[in-house]
Design a protein around this motif. Structure first.
Motif, PDB file in Angstrom:
ATOM      1  N   GLY A   1       0.822  -1.208   0.000  1.00 13.68           N
ATOM      2  CA  GLY A   1       0.000   0.000   0.000  1.00 13.68           C
ATOM      3  C   GLY A   1       0.850   1.249   0.000  1.00 13.68           C
ATOM      4  N   THR A   2       0.242   2.370  -0.363  1.00 12.64           N
ATOM      5  CA  THR A   2       0.944   3.646  -0.289  1.00 12.64           C
ATOM      6  C   THR A   2       1.046   4.128   1.153  1.00 12.64           C
ATOM      7  OG1 THR A   2      -1.150   4.801  -0.672  1.00 12.64           O
ATOM      8  CG2 THR A   2       0.231   4.349  -2.605  1.00 12.64           C
ATOM      9  N   LYS A   3       0.137   3.593   2.004  1.00 12.99           N
ATOM     10  CA  LYS A   3       0.122   3.929   3.434  1.00 12.99           C
ATOM     11  C   LYS A   3      -0.786   2.923   4.128  1.00 12.99           C
ATOM     12  CE  LYS A   3      -3.808   7.081   2.890  1.00 12.99           C
ATOM     13  NZ  LYS A   3      -4.349   8.434   3.175  1.00 12.99           N
ATOM     14  N   SER A   4      -0.877   3.023   5.446  1.00  9.55           N
ATOM     15  CA  SER A   4      -1.826   2.188   6.173  1.00  9.55           C
ATOM     16  C   SER A   4      -3.251   2.643   5.859  1.00  9.55           C
ATOM     17  CB  SER A   4      -1.587   2.304   7.684  1.00  9.55           C
ATOM     18  OG  SER A   4      -0.331   1.770   8.042  1.00  9.55           O
ATOM     19  N   GLY A   5      -4.186   1.715   5.904  1.00 12.25           N
ATOM     20  CA  GLY A   5      -5.589   2.057   5.742  1.00 12.25           C
ATOM     21  C   GLY A   5      -6.076   2.200   4.319  1.00 12.25           C
ATOM     22  N   VAL A   6      -5.290   1.756   3.327  1.00 13.21           N
ATOM     23  CA  VAL A   6      -5.719   1.880   1.933  1.00 13.21           C
ATOM     24  C   VAL A   6      -6.531   0.676   1.459  1.00 13.21           C
ATOM     25  CG1 VAL A   6      -3.800   3.389   1.295  1.00 13.21           C
ATOM     26  CG2 VAL A   6      -3.568   0.904   1.024  1.00 13.21           C
TER      27      VAL A   6
ATOM     28  N   LEU B   1       0.737  -2.361  -6.026  1.00 15.08           N
ATOM     29  CA  LEU B   1       0.543  -1.257  -5.097  1.00 15.08           C
ATOM     30  C   LEU B   1      -0.941  -0.875  -5.039  1.00 15.08           C
ATOM     31  CD1 LEU B   1       2.268   0.733  -3.342  1.00 15.08           C
ATOM     32  CD2 LEU B   1       2.199   2.291  -5.306  1.00 15.08           C
ATOM     33  N   VAL B   2      -1.513  -0.905  -3.834  1.00 16.73           N
ATOM     34  CA  VAL B   2      -2.900  -0.478  -3.637  1.00 16.73           C
ATOM     35  C   VAL B   2      -2.908   1.023  -3.364  1.00 16.73           C
ATOM     36  CG1 VAL B   2      -4.970  -0.725  -2.221  1.00 16.73           C
ATOM     37  CG2 VAL B   2      -3.556  -2.736  -2.726  1.00 16.73           C
TER      38      VAL B   2
ATOM     39  N   ILE C   1       2.372   7.893  -8.121  1.00 14.55           N
ATOM     40  CA  ILE C   1       2.918   6.663  -8.698  1.00 14.55           C
ATOM     41  C   ILE C   1       4.379   6.851  -9.079  1.00 14.55           C
ATOM     42  CG2 ILE C   1       2.788   5.104 -10.680  1.00 14.55           C
ATOM     43  CD1 ILE C   1      -0.247   5.509 -10.651  1.00 14.55           C
ATOM     44  N   LYS C   2       4.695   7.987  -9.682  1.00 10.11           N
ATOM     45  CA  LYS C   2       6.066   8.260 -10.117  1.00 10.11           C
ATOM     46  C   LYS C   2       7.031   8.206  -8.927  1.00 10.11           C
ATOM     47  CE  LYS C   2       8.848  11.854 -12.421  1.00 10.11           C
ATOM     48  NZ  LYS C   2       9.398  11.025 -13.506  1.00 10.11           N
ATOM     49  N   GLY C   3       6.605   8.783  -7.812  1.00  9.58           N
ATOM     50  CA  GLY C   3       7.453   8.773  -6.631  1.00  9.58           C
ATOM     51  C   GLY C   3       7.727   7.364  -6.130  1.00  9.58           C
ATOM     52  N   PHE C   4       6.699   6.527  -6.096  1.00  4.86           N
ATOM     53  CA  PHE C   4       6.891   5.153  -5.624  1.00  4.86           C
ATOM     54  C   PHE C   4       7.757   4.350  -6.589  1.00  4.86           C
ATOM     55  CE2 PHE C   4       3.632   6.103  -2.562  1.00  4.86           C
ATOM     56  CZ  PHE C   4       3.874   5.218  -1.517  1.00  4.86           C
ATOM     57  N   LEU C   5       7.596   4.571  -7.880  1.00  2.00           N
ATOM     58  CA  LEU C   5       8.393   3.840  -8.865  1.00  2.00           C
ATOM     59  C   LEU C   5       9.859   4.235  -8.821  1.00  2.00           C
ATOM     60  CD1 LEU C   5       6.047   3.887 -12.003  1.00  2.00           C
ATOM     61  CD2 LEU C   5       6.551   1.926 -10.540  1.00  2.00           C
ATOM     62  N   GLU C   6      10.134   5.504  -8.564  1.00  2.00           N
ATOM     63  CA  GLU C   6      11.495   6.005  -8.685  1.00  2.00           C
ATOM     64  C   GLU C   6      12.247   6.078  -7.359  1.00  2.00           C
ATOM     65  OE1 GLU C   6      11.475   9.697 -10.767  1.00  2.00           O
ATOM     66  OE2 GLU C   6      10.732   8.809 -12.643  1.00  2.00           O
ATOM     67  N   TYR C   7      11.536   6.007  -6.234  1.00  2.00           N
ATOM     68  CA  TYR C   7      12.208   6.148  -4.938  1.00  2.00           C
ATOM     69  C   TYR C   7      13.267   5.066  -4.743  1.00  2.00           C
ATOM     70  CZ  TYR C   7      13.014   6.443   0.064  1.00  2.00           C
ATOM     71  OH  TYR C   7      13.611   6.550   1.294  1.00  2.00           O
TER      72      TYR C   7
ATOM     73  N   PRO D   1      10.466  -4.156  -7.227  1.00  2.00           N
ATOM     74  CA  PRO D   1       9.796  -4.509  -8.487  1.00  2.00           C
ATOM     75  C   PRO D   1       8.286  -4.244  -8.482  1.00  2.00           C
ATOM     76  CG  PRO D   1      10.177  -6.495  -7.202  1.00  2.00           C
ATOM     77  CD  PRO D   1      10.784  -5.364  -6.412  1.00  2.00           C
ATOM     78  N   ILE D   2       7.898  -2.963  -8.608  1.00  2.00           N
ATOM     79  CA  ILE D   2       6.475  -2.619  -8.673  1.00  2.00           C
ATOM     80  C   ILE D   2       5.986  -2.891 -10.096  1.00  2.00           C
ATOM     81  CG2 ILE D   2       4.752  -0.787  -8.412  1.00  2.00           C
ATOM     82  CD1 ILE D   2       6.692   0.615  -6.495  1.00  2.00           C
TER      83      ILE D   2
END
Length: 458
Positions: free
Chosen positions: A8-13, A117-118, A132-138, A143-144
């Motif tokens: 997830g991007t955070k808790s509670g998603v 990724l949820v 999305i870009k941030g999660f892919l590039e961080y 392997p997202i």
């Protein structure tokens, strides 16, 4: 065999609900499905098992070494058609002070399992793209491979999101989109969701979650992007997973609505060390099974304090056995059961076993949460002075009376290395603490426990 990790991007998603739906949907296809949970959580693995019919296993890169995590994963993934791993918190969230230990991302890199990724899309339009870009590039080593859009507002909202994601990230699969009106909620309380034991008879919730995820998620694409690996031997030659040597001792393990927080690997470690696990219910059983020792895990004894207190036959028999020297290990809720009694928030008091020199009171706020590394201050039933192990602490209660330093079992540090004070109580063959230890953080623990039991009964 295949595997996929739901993050997830955070808790509670919505990770847990979506994971449960995927487990049910994949099983409906006739696949043998194995679930795993990233992190120290007890409740989610229990819910997983409701859908799969087999135990779910915790993986944690702070409590356990990389080698132990890989071994646990392959041991059970080998037996399934597909494994579904549920992440913890947000993808990159882990132990405080650590770059990545304890995080879903760290485990995904170690196991090389693709991540879906949820994303909670409520109130999101084009802003989903930089997210999305941030999660892919961080961390490009993670392997997202896909996303699931949760809480989508309308068919037009879904179509818009799919279109812009496909335009900016053509290699990223949109695995599914779940309408906001179809939110599926499992009831929750102070320690998290309701446990599997509390909703196991509510087939309606389980079927509804499976039905809705089956319709909203493209299972064919999910299976296509899943990790595909060769089955590798994880057991010594001639041994089969789940088959153990003839037991030499029997350990009683309470297992019901009040006590259900156990790492499956802890029980397996005890079996491998020569123990038989005898499950029973302090809520309903009138007599103890034939046992040589007791291991009382965590749970919700405060919710069943009246019923536990009224089962005087079990309390009396167990108190007598423990005071007569039967090895006894209790953690968190188990420690509460071993105490003089539990004060509820309203002030009501319910007597418990009374083998510990203190009572416990419930609080309206979180008392303690986090990873713990303990060092034994003296010899105990689990290990000798100086032994170190790792675990986790999470409770809304506190001890009413303190005890002398000579009975303190551990010194304790959090994930930052900060001293958390002495933890736990030890006297003779009794050991109890708020800390849930993971026995594979130090493989000596299970052997030590079984050896102490054998010494006691010889």
């Amino acid at each position: 065999m295949k595997a996929i990790l739901i993050a997830g991007t955070k808790s509670g998603v919505g990770k847990t609900t979506i994971t449960l739906g995927l487990l049910g949907a994949l099983k409906r296809r006739g696949l043998k499905v194995q679930a795993f949970k990233v992190g120290p959580d007890f409740i989610d693995p229990g819910l997983h098992a409701l859908l799969t019919g087999i135990p779910s296993h915790n993986l944690d890169t702070w409590m356990l070494s990389n080698e132990e995590n890989i071994k646990i994963f392959h041991k059970y993934a080998n037996l399934s058609d597909i494994s579904v791993l549920e992440g913890v918190m947000g993808l990159f969230d882990g132990a405080p002070g650590s770059a990545e230990h304890g995080s879903t991302a760290h485990l995904a890199k170690i196991l090389e399992v693709p991540v879906v990724l949820v994303i909670d899309c409520h109130g999101l339009a084009r802003s989903i793209l930089p997210l999305i870009k941030g999660f892919l590039e961080y961390d490009r080593a993670v392997p997202i491979k896909g996303v699931i859009l949760n809480r989508v507002g309308s068919p037009n909202h879904e179509a818009f999101l799919r279109r812009i994601i496909a335009s900016d990230f053509p290699e990223l699969n949109v695995i599914g989109a779940i309408p906001r009106k179809d939110e599926m909620l499992i009831p929750s309380r102070h320690l998290g969701l309701f446990t599997a034991g509390e909703i196991k008879d509510d087939i309606g919730i389980i079927n509804e979650i499976t039905d809705r995820i089956s319709k909203a998620v493209d299972l064919d694409t999910l299976l296509e992007i899943a990790w595909k690996g060769e089955r590798i031997p994880c057991e010594p030659s001639g041994k089969t997973v789940g088959v153990f040597s003839a037991p030499e001792v029997t350990i009683g393990v309470p297992m019901d609505e009040a006590f259900c927080f156990y790492y499956e690997e802890n029980l397996d470690a005890l079996r491998r060390a020569g123990a038989k696990i005898a499950r029973f219910s302090p809520l309903r059983d009138e007599r103890l099974p034939e046992i040589d020792a007791i291991y009382i895990g965590g749970g919700y004894p405060e919710l069943y304090a009246k019923e536990l207190s009224q089962n005087t036959s079990i309390i009396g028999e167990l108190r007598k056995r423990v005071l007569n020297g039967m090895p006894c290990y209790g953690e968190c809720g188990g420690m509460m059961y071993l105490s003089r009694g539990i004060y509820l928030e309203g002030g009501d008091f319910y007597p418990m076993l009374g083998v510990l020199p203190f009572s416990v009171r419930m609080l309206p706020f979180l008392k303690s949460l986090g990873y713990r590394e303990v060092e034994f201050l003296r010899d105990t039933i689990l290990g000798i002075k100086g032994l170190r192990a790792r675990g986790h602490e999470f409770h809304y209660s506190e001890r009413v009376d303190e005890f002398s330093m000579e009975h303190c079992a551990y010194s304790s540090k959090n994930a930052l290395g900060k001293a958390m004070g002495d933890k736990g109580f030890v006297e003779g063959n009794i050991l109890s603490s708020y800390v849930h230890l993971h026995f594979l953080s130090n493989r000596e623990i299970a052997r030590n426990f079984v050896n102490r039991i054998k010494e006691t009964i010889e």
